[in-house]
Design a protein around this motif. Structure first.
Motif, PDB file in Angstrom:
ATOM      1  N   GLN A  15      49.459   8.536 -93.700  1.00 32.90           N
ATOM      2  CA  GLN A  15      50.763   8.564 -93.042  1.00 32.90           C
ATOM      3  C   GLN A  15      50.895   9.665 -91.990  1.00 32.90           C
ATOM      4  OE1 GLN A  15      53.153   6.246 -93.598  1.00 32.90           O
ATOM      5  NE2 GLN A  15      54.424   7.156 -92.034  1.00 32.90           N
ATOM      6  N   ASN A  16      50.407  10.849 -92.256  1.00 32.24           N
ATOM      7  CA  ASN A  16      50.614  11.933 -91.311  1.00 32.24           C
ATOM      8  C   ASN A  16      49.321  12.401 -90.650  1.00 32.24           C
ATOM      9  OD1 ASN A  16      49.928  12.792 -93.839  1.00 32.24           O
ATOM     10  ND2 ASN A  16      51.127  14.659 -93.776  1.00 32.24           N
ATOM     11  N   ARG A  17      48.399  11.472 -90.441  1.00 31.42           N
ATOM     12  CA  ARG A  17      47.169  11.767 -89.704  1.00 31.42           C
ATOM     13  C   ARG A  17      47.255  11.039 -88.378  1.00 31.42           C
ATOM     14  NH1 ARG A  17      41.490  10.807 -92.683  1.00 31.42           N
ATOM     15  NH2 ARG A  17      41.743   8.646 -92.061  1.00 31.42           N
ATOM     16  N   SER A  18      47.218  11.792 -87.281  1.00 31.18           N
ATOM     17  CA  SER A  18      47.426  11.202 -85.955  1.00 31.18           C
ATOM     18  C   SER A  18      46.155  10.623 -85.334  1.00 31.18           C
ATOM     19  CB  SER A  18      48.027  12.240 -85.012  1.00 31.18           C
ATOM     20  OG  SER A  18      47.155  13.342 -84.855  1.00 31.18           O
ATOM     21  N   ARG A  19      45.009  10.848 -85.975  1.00 28.84           N
ATOM     22  CA  ARG A  19      43.745  10.290 -85.493  1.00 28.84           C
ATOM     23  C   ARG A  19      42.759  10.304 -86.647  1.00 28.84           C
ATOM     24  NH1 ARG A  19      40.328  14.377 -85.351  1.00 28.84           N
ATOM     25  NH2 ARG A  19      41.083  16.471 -84.961  1.00 28.84           N
TER      26      ARG A  19
END
Length: 99
Positions: free
Chosen positions: A37-41
């Motif tokens: 959910q909170n990993r942008s890559r």
């Protein structure tokens, strides 16, 4: 399954986004729950290797920072710049990676 949160990647910048919020990250009743959910890559190969070397050190009961940097150096794993690890470079890398 997605490897990272694509919507987060679009607005995860140093300056706050004017677009983040209602109907951008979540639409009530239509929320897509992501494993990351909170990993942008997706993690880079360097980051994946870093985790493996840290796990190897922790499996050898290394718990202190100086001993950890020594273990990384003994394993032959270097900083992203190719330098030996120090307490300072390890702390800076943890801050850069957001952990």
């Amino acid at each position: 399954m997605k490897n990272f949160n694509e919507k987060l990647a679009k607005w995860n910048h140093a300056l706050p986004s004017t677009e983040a919020g209602i109907n951008n990250i979540q639409i009530p009743g239509q929320v897509e729950h992501l494993v990351w959910q909170n990993r942008s890559r997706a993690p880079s190969q360097y980051e994946l290797d870093f985790v493996q070397h840290l796990m190897q050190a922790f499996n050898q009961d290394v718990t202190e920072l100086d001993a950890l940097t020594d273990a990384l150096n003994l394993q032959g794993f270097r900083t992203i710049a190719g330098d030996l690890w120090t307490a300072e470079s390890f702390s800076a890398e943890m801050q850069r990676l957001g952990y």
